[in-house]
Design a protein around this motif. Structure first.
Motif, short mmCIF file in Angstrom:
data_model
loop_
_atom_site.label_atom_id
_atom_site.label_comp_id
_atom_site.label_asym_id
_atom_site.label_seq_id
_atom_site.Cartn_x
_atom_site.Cartn_y
_atom_site.Cartn_z
N ILE A 5 -0.75 -3.43 4.03
CA ILE A 5 -2.21 -3.53 4.15
C ILE A 5 -2.79 -2.94 2.88
CG2 ILE A 5 -4.25 -2.74 5.41
CD1 ILE A 5 -2.51 -2.71 7.92
N ASP A 6 -3.49 -3.79 2.11
CA ASP A 6 -4.04 -3.27 0.85
C ASP A 6 -5.49 -2.84 0.98
OD1 ASP A 6 -5.00 -5.86 1.02
OD2 ASP A 6 -4.39 -6.44 -0.99
N ASN A 7 -6.20 -3.33 1.97
CA ASN A 7 -7.55 -2.82 2.23
C ASN A 7 -8.04 -3.32 3.58
OD1 ASN A 7 -8.33 -5.49 1.85
ND2 ASN A 7 -9.26 -5.16 -0.12
N ASP A 8 -9.04 -2.65 4.07
CA ASP A 8 -9.69 -3.08 5.31
C ASP A 8 -11.07 -3.59 4.95
OD1 ASP A 8 -7.62 -2.29 7.04
OD2 ASP A 8 -8.30 -0.22 6.99
N MET A 10 -11.63 -6.62 8.97
CA MET A 10 -10.44 -7.45 8.95
C MET A 10 -9.44 -6.86 7.95
SD MET A 10 -10.30 -11.42 7.95
CE MET A 10 -8.93 -12.39 8.39
N GLN A 11 -8.19 -6.86 8.33
CA GLN A 11 -7.16 -6.33 7.45
C GLN A 11 -6.56 -7.45 6.60
OE1 GLN A 11 -4.45 -4.67 10.26
NE2 GLN A 11 -5.39 -2.67 10.15
N LYS A 12 -6.40 -7.15 5.32
CA LYS A 12 -5.69 -8.06 4.43
C LYS A 12 -4.25 -7.60 4.38
CE LYS A 12 -7.82 -10.29 0.57
NZ LYS A 12 -8.34 -10.18 -0.76
N ILE A 28 14.02 -4.58 -2.92
CA ILE A 28 12.81 -5.37 -2.78
C ILE A 28 11.65 -4.59 -3.38
CG2 ILE A 28 12.38 -4.48 -0.44
CD1 ILE A 28 11.14 -7.25 0.22
N LEU A 29 10.80 -5.27 -4.12
CA LEU A 29 9.60 -4.66 -4.69
C LEU A 29 8.48 -4.75 -3.65
CD1 LEU A 29 7.99 -3.40 -7.02
CD2 LEU A 29 7.53 -5.73 -7.82
N ILE A 30 7.95 -3.60 -3.27
CA ILE A 30 6.86 -3.52 -2.31
C ILE A 30 5.58 -3.18 -3.08
CG2 ILE A 30 5.95 -2.37 -0.25
CD1 ILE A 30 8.48 -3.98 0.30
N PRO A 31 4.56 -4.05 -3.02
CA PRO A 31 3.32 -3.75 -3.74
C PRO A 31 2.61 -2.53 -3.13
CG PRO A 31 3.10 -5.79 -2.47
CD PRO A 31 4.51 -5.33 -2.31
N SER A 32 1.75 -1.91 -3.91
CA SER A 32 0.96 -0.78 -3.42
C SER A 32 0.03 -1.22 -2.31
CB SER A 32 0.12 -0.17 -4.56
OG SER A 32 0.96 0.41 -5.50
N GLY A 33 -0.20 -0.32 -1.38
CA GLY A 33 -1.12 -0.59 -0.30
C GLY A 33 -1.58 0.72 0.32
N LYS A 34 -2.46 0.60 1.28
CA LYS A 34 -2.91 1.78 2.01
C LYS A 34 -1.88 2.16 3.07
CE LYS A 34 -7.85 1.39 1.42
NZ LYS A 34 -9.15 1.28 2.06
N ARG A 35 -1.27 1.13 3.68
CA ARG A 35 -0.26 1.36 4.72
C ARG A 35 0.82 0.29 4.60
NH1 ARG A 35 -3.38 1.29 10.10
NH2 ARG A 35 -4.65 -0.16 8.96
N VAL A 36 2.04 0.68 4.96
CA VAL A 36 3.17 -0.26 4.95
C VAL A 36 3.86 -0.18 6.30
CG1 VAL A 36 5.35 -0.88 3.84
CG2 VAL A 36 3.48 0.02 2.44
N PHE A 37 4.20 -1.34 6.84
CA PHE A 37 4.88 -1.46 8.13
C PHE A 37 6.14 -2.29 7.93
CE2 PHE A 37 0.42 -0.92 8.87
CZ PHE A 37 0.32 -0.13 10.01
#
Length: 118
Positions: free
Chosen positions: A112-115, A1-3, A24-33
């Motif tokens: 998406i910060d983790n799977d 499941m993706q968070k 806009i501040l975008i938090p760190s993640g594995k992927r951004v859409f």
């Protein structure tokens, strides 16, 4: 499941103008859409693009390229970015000519910060 973390920003080009920008501040993640929605005036090109510290993250292109499509799961309809977050983005909205009425766009980011599996 993706968070997924969600962030949104609204940009408005005022009547008599052809440009708006916001950050806009975008938090760190594995992927951004990202996806954007706005009812642009007919026969008008209005471009949306993103910069990070003055460097282009996404080339400005017509809003039609940023519209969420209805294929697959909800996030599948967003445009994947070559960017993993962790910084402030400058969102730029530019019309080719001055607009005759106010025009508003909402840009939504899915991070998406983790799977994980349930």
């Amino acid at each position: 499941m993706q968070k997924v973390k969600w962030r949104k920003q609204v940009l408005t080009i005022e009547a008599g103008s052809k440009y708006d920008q916001n950050t806009i501040l975008i938090p760190s993640g594995k992927r951004v859409f990202a996806a954007a929605i706005g009812s642009k005036p007919k026969d008008q090109i209005i471009n949306l693009g993103f910069d990070e510290n003055g460097s282009e993250v996404e080339t400005e292109m017509d809003l039609d390229f940023w519209k969420k499509n209805d294929t697959g799961k909800f996030l599948d309809g967003f445009k994947p970015l070559e960017y993993t977050g962790g910084s402030t983005l400058t969102l730029k909205l530019t019309a080719t000519t001055d607009l005759t009425e106010n025009f508003q766009v909402q840009v939504v980011f899915g991070i998406i910060d983790n799977d994980t599996t349930c």
